[in-house]
Write an enzyme that holds these catalytic residues in place. Structure first.
Site, PDB file in Angstrom:
ATOM      1  N   ASP A   1      -5.948   0.149  -5.383  1.00  0.00           N
ATOM      2  CA  ASP A   1      -5.323   0.607  -6.808  1.00  0.00           C
ATOM      3  C   ASP A   1      -4.212   1.273  -7.293  1.00  0.00           C
ATOM      4  O   ASP A   1      -3.683   0.981  -8.551  1.00  0.00           O
ATOM      5  CB  ASP A   1      -6.691   1.216  -7.214  1.00  0.00           C
ATOM      6  CG  ASP A   1      -6.648   2.547  -7.138  1.00  0.00           C
ATOM      7  OD1 ASP A   1      -6.296   3.093  -6.353  1.00  0.00           O
ATOM      8  OD2 ASP A   1      -7.512   3.069  -8.095  1.00  0.00           O
ATOM      9  N   SER A   2      -3.381   1.131  -5.848  1.00  0.00           N
ATOM     10  CA  SER A   2      -2.528   2.111  -6.231  1.00  0.00           C
ATOM     11  C   SER A   2      -1.398   0.590  -6.998  1.00  0.00           C
ATOM     12  O   SER A   2       0.258   0.771  -7.226  1.00  0.00           O
ATOM     13  CB  SER A   2      -2.057   2.301  -5.162  1.00  0.00           C
ATOM     14  OG  SER A   2      -1.381   1.509  -3.972  1.00  0.00           O
TER      15      SER A   2
ATOM     16  N   ASP B   1     -10.032  -2.913  -3.588  1.00  0.00           N
ATOM     17  CA  ASP B   1     -10.341  -0.977  -3.659  1.00  0.00           C
ATOM     18  C   ASP B   1     -10.836  -1.637  -4.915  1.00  0.00           C
ATOM     19  O   ASP B   1     -10.550  -1.512  -5.909  1.00  0.00           O
ATOM     20  CB  ASP B   1      -8.920  -0.327  -3.732  1.00  0.00           C
ATOM     21  CG  ASP B   1      -8.883   0.886  -3.156  1.00  0.00           C
ATOM     22  OD1 ASP B   1      -9.822   1.276  -3.066  1.00  0.00           O
ATOM     23  OD2 ASP B   1      -7.680   1.105  -4.255  1.00  0.00           O
TER      24      ASP B   1
ATOM     25  N   LYS C   1     -13.065  -0.456  -0.055  1.00  0.00           N
ATOM     26  CA  LYS C   1     -13.088   0.972  -0.205  1.00  0.00           C
ATOM     27  C   LYS C   1     -13.254   1.598  -1.793  1.00  0.00           C
ATOM     28  O   LYS C   1     -13.125   1.632  -2.697  1.00  0.00           O
ATOM     29  CB  LYS C   1     -11.325   1.197  -0.044  1.00  0.00           C
ATOM     30  CG  LYS C   1     -10.739   2.953   0.237  1.00  0.00           C
ATOM     31  CD  LYS C   1      -9.996   3.044   0.808  1.00  0.00           C
ATOM     32  CE  LYS C   1      -8.857   2.720  -0.759  1.00  0.00           C
ATOM     33  NZ  LYS C   1      -9.001   3.933  -1.351  1.00  0.00           N
TER      34      LYS C   1
ATOM     35  N   GLU D   1     -13.625   5.831  -2.802  1.00  0.00           N
ATOM     36  CA  GLU D   1     -12.859   7.376  -3.543  1.00  0.00           C
ATOM     37  C   GLU D   1     -14.287   8.417  -3.462  1.00  0.00           C
ATOM     38  O   GLU D   1     -15.663   7.841  -4.402  1.00  0.00           O
ATOM     39  CB  GLU D   1     -11.936   7.815  -3.871  1.00  0.00           C
ATOM     40  CG  GLU D   1     -10.745   6.769  -3.600  1.00  0.00           C
ATOM     41  CD  GLU D   1      -9.619   7.367  -4.843  1.00  0.00           C
ATOM     42  OE1 GLU D   1      -9.770   7.995  -6.144  1.00  0.00           O
ATOM     43  OE2 GLU D   1      -9.120   6.984  -5.386  1.00  0.00           O
TER      44      GLU D   1
ATOM     45  N   GLU E   1      -7.168  11.587   3.123  1.00  0.00           N
ATOM     46  CA  GLU E   1      -5.376  11.600   2.667  1.00  0.00           C
ATOM     47  C   GLU E   1      -5.164  12.595   2.509  1.00  0.00           C
ATOM     48  O   GLU E   1      -5.762  13.548   1.765  1.00  0.00           O
ATOM     49  CB  GLU E   1      -5.278  10.372   1.226  1.00  0.00           C
ATOM     50  CG  GLU E   1      -4.737  10.690   0.365  1.00  0.00           C
ATOM     51  CD  GLU E   1      -4.720   9.929  -0.935  1.00  0.00           C
ATOM     52  OE1 GLU E   1      -4.900   8.541  -1.327  1.00  0.00           O
ATOM     53  OE2 GLU E   1      -3.228   9.684  -1.467  1.00  0.00           O
TER      54      GLU E   1
HETATM   55  O1  KIV Z   1      -4.735   2.731  -3.862  1.00  0.00           O
HETATM   56  C1  KIV Z   1      -4.041   3.329  -2.986  1.00  0.00           C
HETATM   57  O2  KIV Z   1      -3.140   1.906  -2.536  1.00  0.00           O
HETATM   58  C2  KIV Z   1      -5.366   4.205  -2.137  1.00  0.00           C
HETATM   59  C3  KIV Z   1      -4.120   4.414  -1.048  1.00  0.00           C
HETATM   60  C4  KIV Z   1      -3.246   5.986  -1.751  1.00  0.00           C
HETATM   61  C5  KIV Z   1      -5.097   4.761   0.378  1.00  0.00           C
HETATM   62  O3  KIV Z   1      -6.667   4.121  -2.156  1.00  0.00           O
END
Ligand code: KIV
Length: 286
Positions: free
Chosen positions: A45-46, A84, A114, A116, A183
């Site tokens: 989600d970056s 993500d 993934k 968090e 992280e």
């Molecule tokens: O969104 C992403 O790229 C991430 C990384 C910062 C680990 O979750």
């Protein structure tokens, strides 16, 4: 090269072989990563910050994540791709979390998702695992809750904070996740968790002892301009190269140096004479 699956990453951990992991958000970058032999891709989600220019990841939607996962899947059909879960796609209810996970698999054919969080998201993690999905955990600096963490700050730097991370890691492994990302935590904490867990433990800013490394591709290629975390190594400077190329192009156009004859489509054989005759029939401008 054959596509690596989750059991390959477990074997690599057992054999001491490091796993390479990068983010990717688009088709060409996914192609480059597959050609480079990168083991896994995260459609993080970056993308909100790296592609859309948001100040953080919170505005990112499921629809955006799906579109980018689809592009990455097309670009890297033989690479393990992880979707993500964006903010509020799994926090509000277990049902919604499972439904959104399903979207990643059904619409974008990702290999894993993934999300968090540690002990507090265990019910959600269990429900997603019960649906048969491969789950990658993510603890330490978790950007979606950076407000509660007091900003984008390294975690686990006190004994209490390190203990909390270790307990989160053990609880997630106990729930059945297949891989864990740490992280921005001290290398000692990264090493302890890596050695304690049987599943692969990957690092983004968690030191050299983990089972593999993740970097954000926009950092690695020098494309993301807003800030550079301490854990980044830039391997090239795309921003400079692209800006220079654009400057050269603009200068050539202004100087009449581009395009030249080699960039032009010429008329088919025998057509030029007929073309001249045809245009001669147009009236002269008065
Ligand atoms: O969104 C992403 O790229 C991430 C990384 C910062 C680990 O979750």
């Amino acid at each position: 090269m054959a596509k690596k699956m989750i059991h390959d990453f477990h074997r690599m951990k057992r054999e001491g072989e490091k796993t390479t992991w990068l983010t990717a958000y688009d088709y060409p970058t996914a192609q480059f990563a597959e050609a480079a032999g990168i083991d896994m891709l995260l459609v993080g989600d970056s993308l909100g910050m790296c592609v859309y220019g948001y100040k953080d990841t919170l505005p990112v939607t499921m629809d955006q994540c799906i579109v980018h996962c689809e592009a990455v899947r097309r670009g890297a059909p033989n690479t393990f791709v992880i979707g993500d879960m964006p903010f509020m796609s799994y926090q509000s209810s277990v049902e919604k979390a499972v439904e959104n996970t399903g979207r990643f698999l059904k619409e974008a054919a990702v290999d894993a998702i993934k999300l968090e969080g540690g002990r507090r998201i265990l019910p959600v993690v269990r429900a997603i695992l019960d649906a048969g999905v491969v789950v990658v955990g993510h603890i330490g600096l978790t950007p979606q809750s950076s407000g509660q963490l007091g900003g984008h700050r390294a975690q686990g730097r006190t004994v209490e904070s390190a203990r909390s991370l270790i307990d989160d890691a053990l609880a997630l492994e106990g729930a059945g996740i297949q891989m864990l990302l740490l992280e921005a935590v001290p290398p000692e904490v990264g090493q302890f968790i890596t050695e304690k867990l049987a599943i692969p433990v990957l690092s983004i800013g968690a030191g050299m002892h983990c089972d593999g490394q993740l970097l954000i591709v926009s950092d690695l290629i020098g494309q993301f301009q807003a800030f550079t975390p301490k854990f980044v190594r830039k391997y090239c400077n795309v921003a400079e190269a692209v800006t220079n190329a654009m400057k050269e192009y603009a200068a050539d156009v202004r100087a009449g140096k581009f395009p030249t004859d080699e960039h032009c489509y010429h008329m088919l054989e025998g057509e030029y004479e007929k073309f001249q005759e045809m245009v001669s029939q147009y009236e002269e401008p008065t």
